[in-house]
Design an enzyme around this catalytic site. Sequence first.
Site, PDB file in Angstrom:
ATOM      1  N   GLY A  29     -38.170  90.887  19.731  1.00 57.96           N
ATOM      2  CA  GLY A  29     -39.405  90.294  19.393  1.00 57.96           C
ATOM      3  C   GLY A  29     -39.509  90.624  17.830  1.00 57.96           C
ATOM      4  N   CYS A 237     -48.536  66.297  40.137  1.00 56.51           N
ATOM      5  CA  CYS A 237     -47.585  65.299  39.469  1.00 56.51           C
ATOM      6  C   CYS A 237     -47.817  63.955  40.432  1.00 56.51           C
ATOM      7  CB  CYS A 237     -46.300  65.672  39.700  1.00 56.51           C
ATOM      8  SG  CYS A 237     -45.172  64.110  39.058  1.00 56.51           S
ATOM      9  N   CYS A 240     -44.148  63.109  41.974  1.00 59.73           N
ATOM     10  CA  CYS A 240     -43.570  64.215  42.987  1.00 59.73           C
ATOM     11  C   CYS A 240     -44.464  65.223  43.802  1.00 59.73           C
ATOM     12  CB  CYS A 240     -42.382  64.916  42.504  1.00 59.73           C
ATOM     13  SG  CYS A 240     -43.022  66.316  41.514  1.00 59.73           S
ATOM     14  N   CYS A 262     -44.753  65.347  35.858  1.00 57.49           N
ATOM     15  CA  CYS A 262     -44.060  66.467  35.281  1.00 57.49           C
ATOM     16  C   CYS A 262     -43.680  66.339  34.103  1.00 57.49           C
ATOM     17  CB  CYS A 262     -42.964  67.016  36.456  1.00 57.49           C
ATOM     18  SG  CYS A 262     -43.478  67.516  38.089  1.00 57.49           S
ATOM     19  N   CYS A 268     -38.631  67.432  38.207  1.00 54.44           N
ATOM     20  CA  CYS A 268     -39.589  66.270  38.903  1.00 54.44           C
ATOM     21  C   CYS A 268     -38.506  65.417  39.613  1.00 54.44           C
ATOM     22  CB  CYS A 268     -40.244  65.303  37.769  1.00 54.44           C
ATOM     23  SG  CYS A 268     -41.446  64.096  38.496  1.00 54.44           S
TER      24      CYS A 268
END
Lengths: 289, 362, 256
Positions: A29, A237, A240, A262, A268
Amino acid sequence: MSDYNFAYLDEQTKRMIRRAILKGLAIPGYQVPFASREMPMPYGWGTGGVQVSAAVLTPDDTFKVIDQGADDTTNAVSIRRFFQKTAGVAVTEATGEANVIQTRHRIPEAELRADQILVYQVPIPEPLRFLEPSEVETRKMHALEEYGLMHVKLYEDISQHGDIATAYAYPVKVEGRYVMDPSPIPKFDNPKLKMAGIQLFGAGREQRIYAIPPYTEVVSLDFEDYPFQPTKADHACDLCGAEDSYLDELIIDDAGNRMFMCSDTDYCATRRKEGHVGAQGVPYTEDAA
Amino acid sequence: MYVAVKGGERAIDNAHAWLAEERRGDTSIPELSIEQIREQMALAVNRVMAEGSLYDPDLAALAIKQARGDLIEAIFLIRAYRTTLPRFGGSEPISTEDMACDRRVSATFKDAPGGQVLGPTFDYTHRLLDFKLAADGEVGDAPKAEPNEVRTPHIMSFLDKEDLIQGEPSGQEIPDDLTRTPLELPASRALRLQSLTRGDEGFVLGMAYSTQRGYARNHAFVAELRIGAVAVEMEIPELGFAIEIGEITVTECETVNQFQGSKTQPPQFTRGYGLVFGMTERKAISMALVDRALRWKELGEDNLGAPAQDEEFVLYHCDNIQATGFLEHIKLPHYVDFQSELELIRKLRREAQSNISQEAAE
Amino acid sequence: MTPLLQVENIAKFYGARIGCTDVSFDLYPGEVMGIVGESGSGKSTLLNCLAGHLPPDRGAVRFDTRAEGLKDTITMSEPERRMLGRTDWAFVHQHARDGLRMSVSAGGNVGERLMAVNARHYGDIRAEAIDWLGRVEITEDRIDDRPTAFSGGMQQRLQIARNLVTGPRLVFMDEPTGGLDVSVQARLLDLLRGLVREMNLSAIIVTHDLAVVRLLADRLMVMKDGHVIETGLTDQVLDDPQHAYTQLLVSSVLQV
């Protein structure tokens, strides 16, 4: 482009970048300054990510590039081509087949494995930048772990809007020490930041590299009574049927009708290949989109 | 039924093909040559070399041709090319004292050894469009004189002899290379000057202008502006001594600014410094003014809050390649981030609406 | 009994000019020390040296830290000093803008110190902010307003709330009532007096206004040209000034 070194950058530069990466992994970080090079694409268009990828790629690697989750957005295409030309590495759209994935603004839906590296393109690495414009001051705040101002911002959001008003680039605390900007991924993706893969973040213009080693504790900042919520559109979605993936909203006609699909195109397509069909989808065929 | 659009690759290829066509323009018109640009657009070439940090007029001319005249785009090409060049070593510091001056003027003295030499300057031209140039740009030779053998010492050296001007610390230390080490603050003067010489001319000009208009005014006089060729020497390890490897043209500007002193130290003038590749006057003078403004701390002056005094503000925003990259990146798809904003605002509005209707009900 | 603050031989020079010199005193818990003088006396320089805003050229400022007892704050590391500044110490500026975040709401201003020491419950933070605003007589409905919408007196009271919310043991105040209307001053002084007593605070108050020290300070130091020329119990010094300058100051106060 055969006159260029493997992956464009000379070996000295790659070594310099790798040193910065190692330092970043050793201090999860923490933003490591590095001497960013001018690349053949503009600052702000992924030069940090490109330099990190160039430093970690080996000739045997398979490389995937996504932008907004898709492999065929123009910026992803441009970067993938760049590495095809300068590194000659194999490329793929399948998340599962890639060793190195460079991404802009999304984490792939498929869970990443320990042998995979995710390289993020970062525009503004400093999470405190919008509260404190001075770099000298923010570096001090990180060094002294003075993050009170970050929570003041969250407090102000709740008092003004009733909720924390940050939807992407949602700040996180890494390994209980450094507050970090995970790049402009939607906050929906934040829980995925704890993963088996290695995560490297490159900011070329701002000249910073940072990293999250595998299985590192990454906590999204919040209040006890306003806990962090990874939200997404309340839809499935339309192609899908996936209910658990981040969705793009598309306006499909003049009347303003919309559909959702998606954002992760590979996810997807994989689902559709497996036979899933969404509300507006058609069964998968080889040559369809 | 919506069909997801693919074809990013083809779109890019077609865009590039069209770009090449536009760049060439009307094919019935002769193509521009690199030599033409280098010779007849020399000041554009100078700017590209200065901000690209690479002295090569032919390459700069090529970049300008490829960039269709967009100088920042050309500078970008040069910078990217520079990244790939191997670094053999460093030259000796150039000696502007020994410059063969094409132009040398001073605003602080009417005359000085070496004289006031105007050089090929726009300064006294009347800015009237010359329509004759549209048809026929051929000119006769300019009048010649005998070469000036008189030495041309720096004006500053005269002020220095009288101890009227603060000295510059002479260091043996090699300063950091801004293109090799990340800029960290506070920045040394050397790094500030490196940043300014390759910074955007417009930005540095604006900053300099602001100091003249009162945003940290420091009463600058141009002690000297000199433009000409200097030798570049480099020590070759195998030989054990330095040899001249070439010649470059630079513009050097030294400004004299308001004096400073205290009860214990008699007052002296302070200085600003500008040095740029090529004949690039405006930039060199601007650089000197901004250099001086950024020196407020080491000169013990007050921070008046002027933008030109703010080291972070000036140095982080003067690089036009960084600036344009980030500016133009907002053209890239941001629909995922925007999507999350859309959802958030819808949620907050729903909550606000339900609060309002709740209160109305009460 | 250990002093809370032990000041020893503090001096600050500006070239040849004396900012302040030869200042020593001990301050005990619950005590309020007033530093008075006219412009140029060195009182603000002294306060800034004590509070860690200005490095003195000589001397020590020892604070009785919770963990390690008396420790010289001049030689402390920066992180330690900054931590002290957020917890045990507080500084009330003459101009509220210097001590507040003007673009953050009143609640955020008060809550910041709490969040800086890891308060993580929004409801609790807000409740405590409301409580403190109430104690400085700012109504709850102003909690989300920015300080730019407050009067001078309110801004000053907000500054006090922001400083006191983490229960500091020592408060530095620089002309806390400067520039305020007389009635507003009176209200503020009353408030300060109440809080100091309630929280057993120690305080060092710099002011040119003798009425302020009369009301708030137990002890007094009179400064002129960088030197301390008289010190003692407030009432004693004001009722029976010994030094000529102190006599001049006291007699110059207008009797209304």
